[in-house]
Design an enzyme around this catalytic site. Structure first.
Site, mmCIF file in Angstrom:
data_model
loop_
_atom_site.group_PDB
_atom_site.id
_atom_site.type_symbol
_atom_site.label_atom_id
_atom_site.label_comp_id
_atom_site.label_asym_id
_atom_site.label_seq_id
_atom_site.Cartn_x
_atom_site.Cartn_y
_atom_site.Cartn_z
ATOM 1 C CB SER A 9 -1.043 0.209 1.335
ATOM 2 O OG SER A 9 -1.438 1.466 1.368
ATOM 3 C CG HIS A 34 -3.758 -1.572 -1.531
ATOM 4 N ND1 HIS A 34 -5.269 -2.459 -1.783
ATOM 5 C CD2 HIS A 34 -4.292 -1.251 -0.558
ATOM 6 C CE1 HIS A 34 -6.192 -2.143 -0.854
ATOM 7 N NE2 HIS A 34 -5.442 -1.047 -0.126
ATOM 8 C CG ASP A 36 -5.571 2.514 1.145
ATOM 9 O OD1 ASP A 36 -5.596 1.291 0.866
ATOM 10 O OD2 ASP A 36 -3.828 1.944 1.319
ATOM 11 C CG MET A 38 -8.288 7.404 2.191
ATOM 12 S SD MET A 38 -7.131 7.236 3.579
ATOM 13 C CE MET A 38 -6.858 5.846 3.696
ATOM 14 C CG HIS A 67 -9.860 0.539 -0.388
ATOM 15 N ND1 HIS A 67 -8.072 -0.235 0.631
ATOM 16 C CD2 HIS A 67 -10.442 0.759 -0.044
ATOM 17 C CE1 HIS A 67 -9.339 0.143 1.494
ATOM 18 N NE2 HIS A 67 -10.970 0.161 1.349
ATOM 19 C CG MET A 69 -11.419 3.403 2.353
ATOM 20 S SD MET A 69 -9.936 3.582 3.054
ATOM 21 C CE MET A 69 -8.228 3.190 1.794
ATOM 22 C CG MET A 138 -11.542 -2.875 5.411
ATOM 23 S SD MET A 138 -9.713 -2.145 4.641
ATOM 24 C CE MET A 138 -9.052 -1.631 5.603
ATOM 25 N N GLY A 143 -8.391 4.248 6.622
ATOM 26 C CA GLY A 143 -7.981 6.252 7.201
ATOM 27 C C GLY A 143 -6.823 6.454 7.574
ATOM 28 N N GLY A 145 -2.249 4.304 7.968
ATOM 29 C CA GLY A 145 -1.648 2.620 8.005
ATOM 30 C C GLY A 145 -1.452 2.990 9.582
ATOM 31 N N GLY A 146 -0.380 1.505 9.300
ATOM 32 C CA GLY A 146 0.151 1.931 10.938
ATOM 33 C C GLY A 146 -0.379 1.138 11.733
ATOM 34 C CG ASP A 176 -5.783 -2.630 3.249
ATOM 35 O OD1 ASP A 176 -5.693 -2.661 3.851
ATOM 36 O OD2 ASP A 176 -6.224 -2.134 2.497
ATOM 37 N N GLY A 178 -2.342 -3.393 8.338
ATOM 38 C CA GLY A 178 -1.733 -4.532 9.956
ATOM 39 C C GLY A 178 -1.016 -5.585 9.777
ATOM 40 C CB SER A 199 3.224 1.196 8.416
ATOM 41 O OG SER A 199 2.715 -0.454 9.091
HETATM 42 C C1 DX5 Z 1 -6.020 1.787 5.276
HETATM 43 C C2 DX5 Z 1 -5.636 1.680 4.499
HETATM 44 C C3 DX5 Z 1 -4.719 0.364 4.664
HETATM 45 C C4 DX5 Z 1 -3.244 1.137 4.709
HETATM 46 C C5 DX5 Z 1 -2.278 -0.034 5.387
HETATM 47 O O1 DX5 Z 1 -6.826 2.817 5.514
HETATM 48 O O2 DX5 Z 1 -6.612 1.055 3.692
HETATM 49 O O3 DX5 Z 1 -3.931 -0.254 2.931
HETATM 50 O O4 DX5 Z 1 -1.960 0.979 4.117
HETATM 51 O O5 DX5 Z 1 -1.423 0.226 5.837
HETATM 52 P P1 DX5 Z 1 -0.581 -0.592 7.023
HETATM 53 O O6 DX5 Z 1 -0.024 -2.285 6.862
HETATM 54 O O7 DX5 Z 1 0.355 -0.057 7.686
HETATM 55 O O8 DX5 Z 1 -2.115 -1.470 8.382
HETATM 56 ZN ZN ZN Z 2 -6.212 0.324 1.467
#
Ligand code: DX5
Ligand code: ZN
Length: 221
Positions: A9, A34, A36, A38, A67, A69, A138, A143, A145-146, A176, A178, A199
């Site tokens: 991502s 991937h 994201d 938003m 993806h 969102m 999910m 929203g 990462g990390g 997707d 963590g 991350s």
């Molecule tokens: C969260 C995103 C994920 C995110 C995952 O809203 O949809 O794709 O980037 O990041 P990590 O792998 O750090 O959880």
């Molecule tokens: Zn995503």
């Protein structure tokens, strides 16, 4: 254990150097990118729109796993299809007409994905599995990462895997949020075929190639 596809991502990459980030993970052996998207409404964060997808399309040959969102994703299908999305995944919570939105995506020759938030029961997507090319679970609140992997996602992955197999459906099953080398094997055992990681790949101090190696070693056991 069958080896899953890896979809880094780019949310965790440096947005001012996205082309370099994409090229680096492509060289490292990533399968998909991937992306994201938003809108600051469906989720409390804002990233980028169709132009970024079109520009990324020129930077890599890998499939672009977009993806969305965003609210009312059906209004945006044409723009993301024009931009070159390979997969376009919508949230079941974001559309008043999920079957219509999935049909519109496929009608544009794009692979249709459907996802659900951690608090949404898995039943919300079950009726649509025959109309998707990808189901996405999910494992964090979308929203950012990390965040930490929500264990409750594993039950949803297993339930979707069971239904896909029972109905002889071949949709990809992606997870997707963590995902790290220390939980990846459990996610794949539950039935996932695609792992998203942000991350864990872009913030690995040893770089993306080493990060992907750690994932593959963890899954091979
Ligand atoms: C969260 C995103 C994920 C995110 C995952 O809203 O949809 O794709 O980037 O990041 P990590 O792998 O750090 O959880
Ligand atoms: Zn995503």
């Amino acid at each position: 254990m069958a080896e899953p596809k890896f979809a880094p991502s780019i949310l965790s990459a440096d947005f001012a150097r996205l082309a370099e980030a994409v090229i680096a993970v492509e060289r490292a052996g990533a399968d998909w990118i991937h992306v994201d998207v938003m809108d600051g409404h469906f989720v409390p964060n804002l990233t980028f729109g169709p132009k970024m997808v079109a520009d990324l399309r020129k930077a890599t040959r890998l499939p672009l796993d977009v993806h969305l969102m965003i609210e009312r994703p059906e209004d945006w299908v044409d723009r993301y299809a024009d931009a070159g999305a390979t997969y376009l995944t919508i949230h079941v919570e974001a559309s008043n007409d999920v079957p219509g939105a999935l049909a519109a995506i496929r009608g544009r020759g794009v692979r249709a994905g459907l996802t659900l938030n951690p608090e949404t029961p898995v039943e919300a997507v079950m009726a649509h599995l025959g109309s998707v090319d990808l189901a996405l679970v999910m494992s964090v609140h979308p929203g950012f990462g990390g965040q930490t992997f929500i264990e409750g996602a594993l039950g949803k992955v297993k339930a979707i895997r069971e239904t896909l197999d029972k109905q002889h459906l071949t949709a990809e099953l992606e997870v997707d949020g963590g995902i790290k080398p220390d939980n990846a094997a459990r996610v794949v055992s539950a039935g996932a075929t695609v792992l998203v990681a942000g991350s864990a790949i872009f913030e690995d101090p040893d770089g993306p190639s080493s990060a992907l190696r750690k994932f593959k070693m963890a899954i091979r056991g």
